[in-house]
Design a protein around this motif. Structure first.
Motif, PDB file in Angstrom:
ATOM      1  N   UNK A  60      55.820  92.217  40.910  1.00  0.00           N
ATOM      2  CA  UNK A  60      55.865  92.764  42.123  1.00  0.00           C
ATOM      3  C   UNK A  60      54.453  91.828  43.017  1.00  0.00           C
ATOM      4  N   UNK A  61      53.394  91.929  42.514  1.00  0.00           N
ATOM      5  CA  UNK A  61      51.876  91.173  42.791  1.00  0.00           C
ATOM      6  C   UNK A  61      51.533  90.123  42.528  1.00  0.00           C
ATOM      7  N   UNK A  62      50.915  89.833  43.541  1.00  0.00           N
ATOM      8  CA  UNK A  62      50.334  88.766  43.762  1.00  0.00           C
ATOM      9  C   UNK A  62      48.779  88.486  42.825  1.00  0.00           C
ATOM     10  N   UNK A  63      48.560  87.174  41.491  1.00  0.00           N
ATOM     11  CA  UNK A  63      47.013  87.118  41.041  1.00  0.00           C
ATOM     12  C   UNK A  63      46.180  86.041  41.301  1.00  0.00           C
ATOM     13  N   UNK A  64      46.493  85.491  41.977  1.00  0.00           N
ATOM     14  CA  UNK A  64      45.578  84.287  42.490  1.00  0.00           C
ATOM     15  C   UNK A  64      44.257  84.106  43.313  1.00  0.00           C
ATOM     16  N   UNK A 115      55.570  85.641  41.356  1.00  0.00           N
ATOM     17  CA  UNK A 115      55.453  86.396  42.216  1.00  0.00           C
ATOM     18  C   UNK A 115      54.410  86.499  43.246  1.00  0.00           C
ATOM     19  N   UNK A 116      53.166  84.989  43.027  1.00  0.00           N
ATOM     20  CA  UNK A 116      52.561  84.597  43.631  1.00  0.00           C
ATOM     21  C   UNK A 116      52.982  83.882  45.475  1.00  0.00           C
ATOM     22  N   UNK A 117      54.788  84.686  45.113  1.00  0.00           N
ATOM     23  CA  UNK A 117      54.432  83.516  46.568  1.00  0.00           C
ATOM     24  C   UNK A 117      55.522  84.652  46.819  1.00  0.00           C
ATOM     25  N   UNK A 146      55.813  80.460  51.620  1.00  0.00           N
ATOM     26  CA  UNK A 146      54.241  80.920  51.120  1.00  0.00           C
ATOM     27  C   UNK A 146      53.497  79.880  50.194  1.00  0.00           C
ATOM     28  N   UNK A 147      53.705  79.281  50.042  1.00  0.00           N
ATOM     29  CA  UNK A 147      53.575  78.297  48.199  1.00  0.00           C
ATOM     30  C   UNK A 147      52.546  77.419  49.581  1.00  0.00           C
ATOM     31  N   UNK A 148      52.393  76.735  50.282  1.00  0.00           N
ATOM     32  CA  UNK A 148      51.227  75.980  50.798  1.00  0.00           C
ATOM     33  C   UNK A 148      49.959  76.993  51.010  1.00  0.00           C
ATOM     34  N   UNK A 149      50.618  78.888  51.717  1.00  0.00           N
ATOM     35  CA  UNK A 149      49.473  79.393  52.047  1.00  0.00           C
ATOM     36  C   UNK A 149      48.680  79.645  50.630  1.00  0.00           C
ATOM     37  N   UNK A 150      49.612  79.676  49.663  1.00  0.00           N
ATOM     38  CA  UNK A 150      48.832  80.103  48.534  1.00  0.00           C
ATOM     39  C   UNK A 150      47.659  78.806  47.626  1.00  0.00           C
ATOM     40  N   UNK A 151      48.666  78.223  48.352  1.00  0.00           N
ATOM     41  CA  UNK A 151      47.382  76.378  48.019  1.00  0.00           C
ATOM     42  C   UNK A 151      46.330  76.064  48.474  1.00  0.00           C
ATOM     43  N   UNK A 152      46.342  76.464  50.110  1.00  0.00           N
ATOM     44  CA  UNK A 152      45.223  76.719  51.198  1.00  0.00           C
ATOM     45  C   UNK A 152      44.144  78.345  50.742  1.00  0.00           C
ATOM     46  N   UNK A 197      53.428  73.773  41.710  1.00  0.00           N
ATOM     47  CA  UNK A 197      54.340  74.033  42.806  1.00  0.00           C
ATOM     48  C   UNK A 197      55.731  73.832  43.151  1.00  0.00           C
ATOM     49  N   UNK A 198      56.781  74.523  43.287  1.00  0.00           N
ATOM     50  CA  UNK A 198      58.115  74.071  43.561  1.00  0.00           C
ATOM     51  C   UNK A 198      58.511  73.436  44.437  1.00  0.00           C
ATOM     52  N   UNK A 199      58.734  72.266  44.415  1.00  0.00           N
ATOM     53  CA  UNK A 199      59.160  71.330  45.227  1.00  0.00           C
ATOM     54  C   UNK A 199      60.067  70.510  44.926  1.00  0.00           C
TER      55      UNK A 199
END
Length: 355
Positions: free
Chosen positions: A239-243, A271-273, A279-285, A303-305
């Motif tokens: 349940x937690x991100x780790x990026x 879990x990172x998003x 939220x994936x683009x925010x992780x990329x940022x 990235x899942x797209x």
């Protein structure tokens, strides 16, 4: 007691498949397609070895279920890949096998018609055809190595492979990975633990001997020399991100302590998003900012797209299925993908050659 009451008690039927050798003879790699695969593999090796300053990004649908949509996606992605190639190496995610906690659609190879007919031989044919077509475009591909037999049919068309969070701890998958002919990303455990991925990297770097099949489909003892290009994929967990930078620093320390290369890939999904594709683009940022601030260990992203946003259940009437929408995990759409990748390229174009 007769032998037939002791064996295969729960086996309903058995069907002999085409051999890997026969499938490849039917559907061979052209010189152009082979060059795409080879160059994609070498570029990833060079990135991991620090010889190529770029990041590699594995991007594409969570899973492939519609060949027309997959080809359209590949054609669009090839144009974008060429545009950003000075900074980013784009590899198309072409996932045919889906792990399941209980039951559900297991992917294109297992059930290509999406109707529980499990026409696996047809799945192998159409999967290989798609991989050949994408390689002909000049676009390298990536997949998850889930079934220990299917790599003999398809891995000559693949430039990068992943071992999923559910199978990173599996001895079978570690042994198989030690013999695969490309870099392998090992995801951290579903609970977020790094130990399973670190141990997997140690394991695959060594030789192994195990049961498998050869190109003629015969059960064989497979002896490997080890794979030097295992790396960790941070996908969050529990349940937690780790990026974030702290998690990345802890991963670096764990790899250093284990005597392994500090080569990290971040999965922007799962879990990172928080399983929210938006939220994936925010992780990329965030990853871009970490690199701008001096990070040297993050070498790849996932990235899942898809063509269109979100996901959908498999409808009873397959003609009701929405075009270009995932039937497994929710994905960002093409416009969002294009913008996120271009933004990352613009931010990192000047800094990556210096790190």
């Amino acid at each position: 007691m007769s032998g037939n009451k002791l064996e295969n008690v729960n086996v309903a039927s058995q069907e002999t498949l085409i051999t890997p050798e026969a499938l490849k003879k039917e559907m061979p790699l052209s010189e152009k397609a082979a060059a795409t695969v080879d160059q994609g593999r070498q570029a990833i090796y060079d990135i991991m070895d620090g010889k190529d300053h770029r990041l590699f990004i594995v991007v594409g649908p969570c899973s492939i279920h519609d060949l027309k949509a997959a080809r359209e996606y590949a054609e669009r992605l090839k144009v974008l890949a060429d545009e950003v190639s000075d900074t980013l190496l784009i590899v198309m995610r072409v996932y045919f096998e889906k792990p399941r906690t209980t039951v559900g659609w297991k992917g294109l190879i297992n059930d290509p018609h999406l109707d529980d007919t499990f026409d696996i031989e047809q799945g192998l044919h159409i999967g290989r055809r798609l991989l050949l077509d994408i390689a002909e475009l000049g676009l390298p591909t990536a997949t998850e190595a889930l079934d220990p037999i299917s790599p003999q049919y398809l891995q000559d068309t693949i430039s990068w492979s992943a071992i999923g969070a559910r199978t990173t701890e599996s001895q079978t998958h570690r042994e198989m990975s030690s013999g695969l002919s490309m870099a392998i990303g090992f995801k951290n455990g579903t609970d977020g633990s790094l130990d399973v991925a670190v141990n997997a990297m140690k394991s695959v770097s060594h030789p192994h001997s195990f049961l498998g099949i050869n190109q003629q489909g015969q059960v064989s003892i497979i002896r490997t020399s080890g794979n030097a290009y295992g790396h960790v994929v941070l996908r969050g967990g529990g349940g937690k991100p780790n990026y974030d930078s702290v998690s990345v620093a802890l991963c670096e320390k764990a790899l250093e302590k284990a005597g392994l290369r500090k080569s990290i890939m971040v999965d922007c999904s799962h879990a990172n998003s928080n399983k929210d594709p938006g939220l994936q683009p925010l992780v990329m940022q965030d990853i871009s900012h970490q690199i701008l601030e001096g990070n040297k260990s993050i070498q790849g992203l996932m990235v899942e797209s898809h063509l269109n946003w979100g996901n959908q259940p498999i409808p009873e009437n397959l003609s009701d299925m929405k075009y270009g929408v995932s039937i497994t995990d929710a994905c960002i759409d093409w416009d969002t993908t294009e913008k996120a990748i271009r933004d990352m390229r613009d931010k990192l174009r000047d800094v990556l050659p210096k790190r």
